[in-house]
Each structure stands twice: as structure tokens, then as C-alpha cells.
Write an enzyme that holds these catalytic residues in place. Structure first.
Site, PDB file in Angstrom:
ATOM      1  N   ARG A  43       0.814  -1.209   0.000  1.00 38.97           N
ATOM      2  CA  ARG A  43       0.000   0.000   0.000  1.00 38.97           C
ATOM      3  C   ARG A  43       0.854   1.269   0.000  1.00 38.97           C
ATOM      4  O   ARG A  43       0.323   2.380  -0.058  1.00 38.97           O
ATOM      5  CB  ARG A  43      -0.898   0.031   1.242  1.00 38.97           C
ATOM      6  CG  ARG A  43      -1.840  -1.130   1.387  1.00 38.97           C
ATOM      7  CD  ARG A  43      -2.441  -1.176   2.790  1.00 38.97           C
ATOM      8  NE  ARG A  43      -3.207   0.017   3.107  1.00 38.97           N
ATOM      9  CZ  ARG A  43      -4.522   0.129   2.929  1.00 38.97           C
ATOM     10  NH1 ARG A  43      -5.205  -0.885   2.445  1.00 38.97           N
ATOM     11  NH2 ARG A  43      -5.153   1.238   3.235  1.00 38.97           N
ATOM     12  N   TYR A  46       0.679   4.616  -2.274  1.00 37.47           N
ATOM     13  CA  TYR A  46      -0.350   5.617  -1.964  1.00 37.47           C
ATOM     14  C   TYR A  46      -0.007   6.359  -0.683  1.00 37.47           C
ATOM     15  O   TYR A  46       0.013   7.594  -0.646  1.00 37.47           O
ATOM     16  CB  TYR A  46      -1.714   4.944  -1.840  1.00 37.47           C
ATOM     17  CG  TYR A  46      -2.841   5.916  -1.599  1.00 37.47           C
ATOM     18  CD1 TYR A  46      -3.165   6.889  -2.550  1.00 37.47           C
ATOM     19  CD2 TYR A  46      -3.578   5.881  -0.427  1.00 37.47           C
ATOM     20  CE1 TYR A  46      -4.190   7.794  -2.332  1.00 37.47           C
ATOM     21  CE2 TYR A  46      -4.612   6.784  -0.198  1.00 37.47           C
ATOM     22  CZ  TYR A  46      -4.920   7.738  -1.157  1.00 37.47           C
ATOM     23  OH  TYR A  46      -5.927   8.636  -0.928  1.00 37.47           O
ATOM     24  N   ASN A  91     -18.557  -1.065  -2.559  1.00 38.29           N
ATOM     25  CA  ASN A  91     -18.614  -2.516  -2.709  1.00 38.29           C
ATOM     26  C   ASN A  91     -19.855  -3.097  -2.036  1.00 38.29           C
ATOM     27  O   ASN A  91     -20.621  -3.854  -2.640  1.00 38.29           O
ATOM     28  CB  ASN A  91     -17.377  -3.174  -2.098  1.00 38.29           C
ATOM     29  CG  ASN A  91     -16.158  -3.102  -3.004  1.00 38.29           C
ATOM     30  OD1 ASN A  91     -16.247  -2.640  -4.135  1.00 38.29           O
ATOM     31  ND2 ASN A  91     -15.028  -3.538  -2.499  1.00 38.29           N
ATOM     32  N   PRO A 173      -4.802  -1.298   7.723  1.00 41.06           N
ATOM     33  CA  PRO A 173      -4.820  -0.676   9.050  1.00 41.06           C
ATOM     34  C   PRO A 173      -5.906  -1.271   9.943  1.00 41.06           C
ATOM     35  O   PRO A 173      -7.015  -1.534   9.488  1.00 41.06           O
ATOM     36  CB  PRO A 173      -5.105   0.797   8.742  1.00 41.06           C
ATOM     37  CG  PRO A 173      -4.656   0.992   7.334  1.00 41.06           C
ATOM     38  CD  PRO A 173      -4.930  -0.314   6.644  1.00 41.06           C
TER      39      PRO A 173
END
Length: 226
Positions: A43, A46, A91, A173
Site C-alpha cells: 500500500r 499511496y 462494494n 490498518p
């Protein structure tokens, strides 16, 4: 963009992200927390990209006197989002409407905070019109586990929707919740739309775009969610 802002004397807004805090060891997260980011994780492009953007923004501010504002945006949802953008609220809503299982990654105990889009827009306007550089956390302190979010979507769309667990993604996280004391004090801002009021407006928009169904609450009726 910073170079352009310097040349034309513009005020520059950086829309940063709560991801600068990584997998935080401090909860809730305040703007003075430096974060816990894996610089070589899946990740990190980003997370570190946004951290670098904040660094460059402050360098231009200090070194070239560019007027800058920095907002650290937490999870935001609302009408007109891309239906298949991969974000968790999109989603869940799209899956429930299509009668597909809601996919929860890991044990579903990881938490996020969700703000309605009109709250974010109000915060950004106040930031740009004010005199404070930031960074400012802009998010809703209401904290939900992924399972709780799935259950709110069930309540809103289909109580019989199934929940399907899948292996979690790397470096996901565990907790995410903004401390918005600074925004309250310096911008006079805090969110006003709770998840259970804002979500039906998003569902209405998604239902119309997926099925062409014009029933339910109009997506423009934000006043009903305030």
C-alpha cells in the site's frame, strides 16, 4: 501544480488522506501524529505518495511563500461515486443491490470512519476560505467495524444479504478514527450527517444507476439527512 500556484499566486489545496497515518499506534489520530507506515509495503505507493505530497506542499509554503491548505480526508461516501471503484462502502452497496454476498476481508473487526460527501465539501470550503494552513483531519469520528458497516448496509438494503469472509489484504490498518478537535476549533467545522442518514441517499443513487429505478429518496435531498 505547486510550481503553477507559485507562478500565478494561487492558493493551493492538497487533498491528502488519513492513509498518511498508516496502521496507527495512536487512536484516535491527531494531526501531530507522524504515522506508522511501511515504506516498502503493497500500500506504500499511496501512503508515501501522499506523505511526500504534504512534504513538498510545506516546502513550497515555507521556501517560496506559496499559500497552501492541507486536508487529511477520511473515508467519504455519497451519491455519484463510481459503482465499482473498490471502496468498501461502494462494494457493500453494489453487492447488496445485486444480491451478491458482502465481502468482508479478514475478521471484520478493523474499523473505519465514514463521512457523507456534503460534510467533506463544507469542510474543504471552510479550509480554503480560512487562514489556517493545516493539516486538518476532515472525517466523521463515528467509528464502525467492517462487520458493523456490512450490517448497516443489510438494514438499509436487504436484511437477508449474506456476508462472505475473505483473506485480508496486506498492511490493512486495524483502526482509523479522526480526532477533529483542530477542525472544530479553527474552522468551526464538524460533520452533521450520520451514516444511517447518509447511506440511504447513496443507495438511492446506486439503485437508479444500476437498475434505472427512480424509487426511494432523491439523491439531491441532502436536507433529509441533515
Amino acid at each position: 501544480m505547486l510550481g503553477l500556484a507559485k507562478r500565478v499566486g494561487a492558493r493551493f489545496l492538497l487533498t491528502s488522506t488519513s492513509e498518511v497515518y498508516g496502521d496507527p499506534l495512536q487512536h484516535p489520530q491527531v494531526e501531530t501524529y507522524w504515522g506508522n507506515v511501511n515504506p516498502i509495503g503493497v500500500r506504500s505507493c499511496y501512503d508515501e505518495g501522499k506523505r511526500t505530497a504534504e512534504t513538498l506542499t510545506m516546502d513550497y509554503h515555507r521556501g517560496a511563500n506559496v499559500e497552501v491548505r492541507i486536508a487529511r480526508i477520511f473515508n467519504t461516501y455519497g451519491p455519484r461515486m463510481c459503482i465499482d471503484d473498490g471502496r468498501v462502502v461502494s462494494n457493500f452497496v453494489a453487492q447488496a443491490l445485486r444480491k451478491e454476498p458482502l465481502t468482508v476481508y479478514g475478521d471484520g473487526k478493523q474499523t473505519r470512519s465514514f463521512q457523507y460527501v456534503s460534510d467533506l465539501v463544507e469542510g474543504l470550503i471552510r479550509l480554503m476560505e480560512g487562514e489556517h494552513v493545516g493539516p486538518f483531519n476532515l472525517g466523521n469520528p463515528g467509528e464502525f467495524t467492517m462487520l458493523e458497516l456490512a450490517q448497516v448496509v443489510q438494514e438499509t438494503i436487504d436484511p437477508n444479504a449474506k456476508i462472505e469472509f475473505r483473506p485480508n489484504t496486506e498492511d490493512d490498518p486495524h483502526k482509523r478514527k479522526p480526532d477533529i478537535s483542530k477542525a472544530k476549533e479553527q474552522l468551526g467545522w464538524e460533520p452533521t450527517v450520520p451514516l444511517r442518514k447518509g447511506l440511504p441517499l447513496m443507495v438511492s443513487d446506486f439503485r437508479q444507476r444500476i437498475f434505472g429505478d427512480h424509487k426511494d429518496v432523491p439523491t439531491s435531498d441532502v436536507s433529509s439527512a441533515a
